[in-house]
Design a protein around this motif. Structure first.
Motif, PDB file in Angstrom:
ATOM      1  N   VAL A 222       0.843  -1.205   0.000  1.00  0.00           N
ATOM      2  CA  VAL A 222       0.000   0.000   0.000  1.00  0.00           C
ATOM      3  C   VAL A 222       0.875   1.250   0.000  1.00  0.00           C
ATOM      4  N   ALA A 223       1.983   1.218   0.750  1.00  0.00           N
ATOM      5  CA  ALA A 223       2.894   2.365   0.784  1.00  0.00           C
ATOM      6  C   ALA A 223       3.506   2.617  -0.599  1.00  0.00           C
ATOM      7  N   ILE A 224       3.903   1.550  -1.275  1.00  0.00           N
ATOM      8  CA  ILE A 224       4.466   1.696  -2.624  1.00  0.00           C
ATOM      9  C   ILE A 224       3.423   2.270  -3.581  1.00  0.00           C
ATOM     10  N   TYR A 225       2.208   1.723  -3.510  1.00  0.00           N
ATOM     11  CA  TYR A 225       1.147   2.189  -4.406  1.00  0.00           C
ATOM     12  C   TYR A 225       0.808   3.653  -4.151  1.00  0.00           C
ATOM     13  N   LEU A 226       0.666   4.023  -2.883  1.00  0.00           N
ATOM     14  CA  LEU A 226       0.376   5.413  -2.561  1.00  0.00           C
ATOM     15  C   LEU A 226       1.525   6.328  -2.984  1.00  0.00           C
ATOM     16  N   GLY A 227       2.757   5.855  -2.806  1.00  0.00           N
ATOM     17  CA  GLY A 227       3.910   6.642  -3.236  1.00  0.00           C
ATOM     18  C   GLY A 227       3.874   6.928  -4.726  1.00  0.00           C
ATOM     19  N   MET A 228       3.525   5.928  -5.527  1.00  0.00           N
ATOM     20  CA  MET A 228       3.432   6.106  -6.976  1.00  0.00           C
ATOM     21  C   MET A 228       2.334   7.104  -7.342  1.00  0.00           C
ATOM     22  N   THR A 229       1.183   6.971  -6.692  1.00  0.00           N
ATOM     23  CA  THR A 229       0.086   7.895  -7.005  1.00  0.00           C
ATOM     24  C   THR A 229       0.428   9.319  -6.597  1.00  0.00           C
ATOM     25  N   LEU A 230       1.088   9.480  -5.448  1.00  0.00           N
ATOM     26  CA  LEU A 230       1.437  10.821  -4.983  1.00  0.00           C
ATOM     27  C   LEU A 230       2.474  11.486  -5.879  1.00  0.00           C
ATOM     28  N   ILE A 231       3.372  10.684  -6.442  1.00  0.00           N
ATOM     29  CA  ILE A 231       4.340  11.236  -7.407  1.00  0.00           C
ATOM     30  C   ILE A 231       3.608  11.794  -8.621  1.00  0.00           C
ATOM     31  N   MET A 232       2.634  11.024  -9.118  1.00  0.00           N
ATOM     32  CA  MET A 232       1.870  11.465 -10.289  1.00  0.00           C
ATOM     33  C   MET A 232       1.002  12.670  -9.962  1.00  0.00           C
ATOM     34  N   ILE A 233       0.383  12.654  -8.788  1.00  0.00           N
ATOM     35  CA  ILE A 233      -0.460  13.788  -8.391  1.00  0.00           C
ATOM     36  C   ILE A 233       0.404  15.030  -8.165  1.00  0.00           C
ATOM     37  N   GLY A 234       1.564  14.835  -7.528  1.00  0.00           N
ATOM     38  CA  GLY A 234       2.450  15.962  -7.265  1.00  0.00           C
ATOM     39  C   GLY A 234       2.960  16.626  -8.534  1.00  0.00           C
ATOM     40  N   SER A 235       3.195  15.830  -9.566  1.00  0.00           N
ATOM     41  CA  SER A 235       3.692  16.402 -10.827  1.00  0.00           C
ATOM     42  C   SER A 235       2.598  17.091 -11.627  1.00  0.00           C
ATOM     43  N   ASN A 236       1.345  16.913 -11.197  1.00  0.00           N
ATOM     44  CA  ASN A 236       0.214  17.578 -11.865  1.00  0.00           C
ATOM     45  C   ASN A 236      -0.647  18.332 -10.849  1.00  0.00           C
ATOM     46  N   LEU A 237       0.019  18.888  -9.847  1.00  0.00           N
ATOM     47  CA  LEU A 237      -0.697  19.461  -8.714  1.00  0.00           C
ATOM     48  C   LEU A 237      -1.657  20.576  -9.116  1.00  0.00           C
ATOM     49  N   GLU A 238      -1.287  21.325 -10.132  1.00  0.00           N
ATOM     50  CA  GLU A 238      -2.136  22.448 -10.541  1.00  0.00           C
ATOM     51  C   GLU A 238      -3.469  21.993 -11.126  1.00  0.00           C
ATOM     52  N   LYS A 239      -3.537  20.732 -11.557  1.00  0.00           N
ATOM     53  CA  LYS A 239      -4.771  20.208 -12.147  1.00  0.00           C
ATOM     54  C   LYS A 239      -5.704  19.561 -11.099  1.00  0.00           C
ATOM     55  N   VAL A 240      -5.167  19.274  -9.927  1.00  0.00           N
ATOM     56  CA  VAL A 240      -5.940  18.548  -8.916  1.00  0.00           C
ATOM     57  C   VAL A 240      -7.187  19.296  -8.454  1.00  0.00           C
ATOM     58  N   PRO A 241      -7.119  20.610  -8.162  1.00  0.00           N
ATOM     59  CA  PRO A 241      -8.352  21.315  -7.753  1.00  0.00           C
ATOM     60  C   PRO A 241      -9.471  21.190  -8.775  1.00  0.00           C
ATOM     61  N   GLY A 242      -9.113  21.262 -10.056  1.00  0.00           N
ATOM     62  CA  GLY A 242     -10.122  21.109 -11.104  1.00  0.00           C
ATOM     63  C   GLY A 242     -10.706  19.707 -11.134  1.00  0.00           C
ATOM     64  N   ILE A 243      -9.852  18.716 -10.879  1.00  0.00           N
ATOM     65  CA  ILE A 243     -10.314  17.318 -10.834  1.00  0.00           C
ATOM     66  C   ILE A 243     -11.311  17.137  -9.689  1.00  0.00           C
ATOM     67  N   LEU A 244     -10.961  17.645  -8.512  1.00  0.00           N
ATOM     68  CA  LEU A 244     -11.842  17.511  -7.352  1.00  0.00           C
ATOM     69  C   LEU A 244     -13.162  18.245  -7.578  1.00  0.00           C
ATOM     70  N   ALA A 245     -13.086  19.421  -8.217  1.00  0.00           N
ATOM     71  CA  ALA A 245     -14.305  20.178  -8.514  1.00  0.00           C
ATOM     72  C   ALA A 245     -15.204  19.415  -9.479  1.00  0.00           C
ATOM     73  N   SER A 246     -14.597  18.736 -10.458  1.00  0.00           N
ATOM     74  CA  SER A 246     -15.390  17.972 -11.432  1.00  0.00           C
ATOM     75  C   SER A 246     -16.071  16.777 -10.763  1.00  0.00           C
ATOM     76  N   ILE A 247     -15.416  16.186  -9.772  1.00  0.00           N
ATOM     77  CA  ILE A 247     -16.013  15.064  -9.033  1.00  0.00           C
ATOM     78  C   ILE A 247     -17.284  15.522  -8.329  1.00  0.00           C
ATOM     79  N   VAL A 248     -17.198  16.648  -7.623  1.00  0.00           N
ATOM     80  CA  VAL A 248     -18.362  17.159  -6.882  1.00  0.00           C
ATOM     81  C   VAL A 248     -19.451  17.616  -7.840  1.00  0.00           C
ATOM     82  N   HIS A 249     -19.056  18.347  -8.897  1.00  0.00           N
ATOM     83  CA  HIS A 249     -20.041  18.856  -9.858  1.00  0.00           C
ATOM     84  C   HIS A 249     -20.802  17.720 -10.526  1.00  0.00           C
ATOM     85  N   ASN A 250     -20.073  16.711 -10.986  1.00  0.00           N
ATOM     86  CA  ASN A 250     -20.709  15.604 -11.703  1.00  0.00           C
ATOM     87  C   ASN A 250     -21.506  14.686 -10.787  1.00  0.00           C
ATOM     88  N   ALA A 251     -21.259  14.768  -9.476  1.00  0.00           N
ATOM     89  CA  ALA A 251     -22.042  13.970  -8.533  1.00  0.00           C
ATOM     90  C   ALA A 251     -23.492  14.437  -8.496  1.00  0.00           C
TER      91      ALA A 251
END
Length: 448
Positions: A222-251
Motif C-alpha cells: 500500500v505504501a508503494i502504491y500510494l507513493g506512486m500515485t502521490l508522485i503522479m499527483i504531485g507532478s500535476n498538482l495544478e490540475k488537482v483542484p479542477g479534478i476535485l471540482a469535477s467530481i463534486v459537480h458531476n455527482a
C-alpha cells in the motif's frame, strides 16, 4: 458467453436498485446520528488499539487487533482499489467517486456497529469452534424467525467472496504486458491454474498463515502504491483542484448517459461498497476472529478500514485516472488495464512494472481473505467438519474467473455482495440499541 453476460447484468441490476442504496447509505447515516458520531469522535483511540496498546492475547479468538484489521483490509485493498475505481469512473463519470466517498463516510459508522456485534454475538460452529460473522449474530441474537437471513447471507457469501474478479483482472494485466501467444482461452486457463497453485499454498495453511502474510505484505504494498500515485499527483498538482471540482459537480449534475443523478449514485455506492465492504458482512467475519473480550474495541478498529481503503487509496487512484483522461474513451480497456495505462503514461515502463508487482501481491492477499470468508459461510451451511473441501471449489473458481469476461465476474460478485448486505444491515439495525449501550458502558469504564 454473451448470454451469460446478459444474465449477469440482469442479476446485478435487480439487486442494486434504490432500496439497497437507501438501506446502505440511510442505515450508515442512522448509525452515525444514533451514536452521536461516537466512532468519529474516538478515532485516535481506535488507532491506539490497532497499534497494539490494548491487545489481550489470553482472550478467546485467533487474531490480534492488528491482524484482524489486516485480514479484513486484505479482502478490500487490492484490485478493487485499482480496477473497481476505473470501472466506477467509466460507468458513472467523475461523480461516481463522490458517492464512493459518501459510502465510506457513513461506512465508518456501519463498520463500527457491525463489527462490534461480530464480537458480542460470536457463536460456535459444528466443531465447537468460536466464530464471528453476520450469520452467527443472526443465529445468536435475533428471534428464530430471522434465521433464514443467516442462510441467505451464507449462500450469497459462497459466491460473493470468490476470487473470480481478482483472477480476471490479474490475468488481464498479465496479458496486457506479456505476449503469451497461442490460443487466448488456453493462455488464460494456464494463468488461472498458476494463480490457483500459489493461492493454494497459503490457504491450506489456515487463517493464521493468511493473517501473517497480510500483515507482512499489506503495509509495504500500500505504501508503494500510494507513493506512486502521490508522485503522479504531485507532478500535476495544478490540475488537482479542477479534478476535485469535477467530481463534486458531476455527482449532482451527471451526464444523462450514466442514468442521471440516480444512476451515478447507484454506481458510486455499489462500487464504494465493493471497495470497502462496509455493511456487507465480510469484514464482520474477519474482525469476529479477534482475541478480545471488548466488542467495542474491535468495532473501533474495524471502522479504520473505509478510511484507509476508500477515502485514501481509492481517491488517489481516481485522481490518477482522471488526470490521464483515458476514461472518456476507454475503447477495449477496462478495469485494472485502464488504471495501468494511466500509470504508464506518467511513469513509463518502470511504473507499469512496479504497479504490476503491487497488483499481483494485493490481489493475492484479497484472494486469501476471500477463502476464509467463503469457508466460514460453507461451514455454517454444511458443517465445519467438511469445511476443508471448500478449498478445492474456491481454487477452481480462480481458473474460471481467469477465463471469462470482466462483466460476468464483476456483476456476479457485485450482485452477491448486494444480497449479503441485506441480512447484515437488517440485523444490525435491529440490534443497534445494544451496540450503543455497550459503547456507553465501555467509555464509562475507559474515559479516553
Amino acid at each position: 458467453m454473451e448470454q451469460l453476460e446478459q444474465l449477469s447484468i440482469q442479476f446485478v441490476n435487480a439487486v442494486w436498485g434504490t432500496p439497497l442504496v437507501v438501506l446502505l447509505l440511510g442505515g450508515g447515516l442512522f448509525f452515525a446520528i444514533y451514536s452521536r458520531l461516537l466512532p468519529y469522535r474516538h478515532f485516535g483511540h481506535a488507532v491506539g488499539i490497532m497499534l497494539g496498546k490494548h491487545d489481550t492475547p489470553d482472550q478467546p479468538g485467533e487474531l490480534s487487533h492488528a491482524q484482524a484489521l489486516a485480514a479484513a483490509l486484505s479482502g478490500t485493498m487490492g484490485l478493487g482499489n485499482m480496477a473497481g475505481v476505473a470501472l466506477a469512473i467509466v460507468a458513472g463519470g467523475p461523480g461516481a467517486v463522490f458517492w464512493m466517498w459518501m459510502s465510506a463516510l457513513v461506512g465508518i459508522a456501519t463498520k463500527f456497529f457491525t463489527c462490534t456485534l461480530g464480537i458480542m454475538y460470536r457463536g460456535k460452529d459444528s466443531l465447537g469452534q468460536l466464530q464471528g460473522g453476520p450469520q452467527y449474530v443472526i443465529r445468536e441474537a435475533l428471534p428464530r424467525a430471522f434465521y433464514p437471513l443467516a442462510i441467505v447471507f451464507s449462500l450469497a457469501g459462497l459466491i460473493g467472496t470468490l476470487p473470480m474478479f481478482q483472477a480476471n483482472q490479474l490475468t488481464a494485466m498479465i496479458r496486457e504486458n506479456i505476449d503469451i501467444g497461442g490460443d487466448p482461452l488456453l493462455g488464460n486457463f494456464m494463468i488461472g491454474l498458476a494463480m490457483a497453485t500459489i493461492v493454494g499454498l497459503v490457504v491450506f495453511g489456515g487463517l493464521q498463515r493468511v493473517a501473517k502474510v497480510a500483515v507482512a505484505l499489506l503495509p509495504l504494498m500500500v505504501a508503494i502504491y500510494l507513493g506512486m500515485t502521490l508522485i503522479m499527483i504531485g507532478s500535476n498538482l495544478e490540475k488537482v483542484p479542477g479534478i476535485l471540482a469535477s467530481i463534486v459537480h458531476n455527482a449532482f449534475s451527471p451526464d444523462a448517459a450514466v442514468g442521471g443523478f440516480l444512476g451515478v449514485v447507484l454506481i458510486g455506492v455499489s462500487r464504494g461498497v465493493f471497495s470497502n465492504e462496509a455493511g456487507l458482512g465480510t469484514e464482520v467475519m474477519a474482525h469476529g476472529a479477534a482475541k478480545t473480550n471488548e466488542p467495542v474495541r474491535e468495532g473501533l478498529v474495524a471502522m479504520l478500514g473505509p478510511v484507509a481503503d476508500t477515502l485514501i487509496v481509492c481517491t488517489c487512484t481516481a485522481i490518477v485516472i482522471l488526470l490521464a483522461g483515458t476514461w472518456e474513451n476507454p475503447g477495449d480497456l477496462s478495469g485494472v488495464v485502464l488504471t495501468a495505462n494511466a500509470f504508464k503514461a506518467q511513469l513509463g515502463t518502470p511504473g507499469l512494472i512496479l504497479l504490476s508487482i503491487v497488483a499481483l501481491i494485493l490481489s493475492s492477499t484479497t484472494m486469501f481473505a476471500g477463502w476464509y470468508y467463503g469457508a466460514k459461510c460453507f461451514g455454517f451451511l454444511f458443517g465445519a467438519q467438511i469445511q476443508h473441501h471448500y478449498k478445492w471449489y474456491f481454487l477452481a473458481t480462480i481458473v474460471f474467473g481467469a477465463c471469462v469476461s470482466i462483466d460476468v465476474v464483476f456483476n456476479l460478485i457485485s450482485g452477491s455482495y448486494g444480497i449479503m448486505a441485506i441480512p447484515t444491515m437488517v440485523s444490525t439495525l435491529y440490534l443497534a440499541a445494544r451496540v450503543k449501550a455497550a459503547a456507553n458502558e465501555y467509555f464509562h469504564r475507559h474515559p479516553y
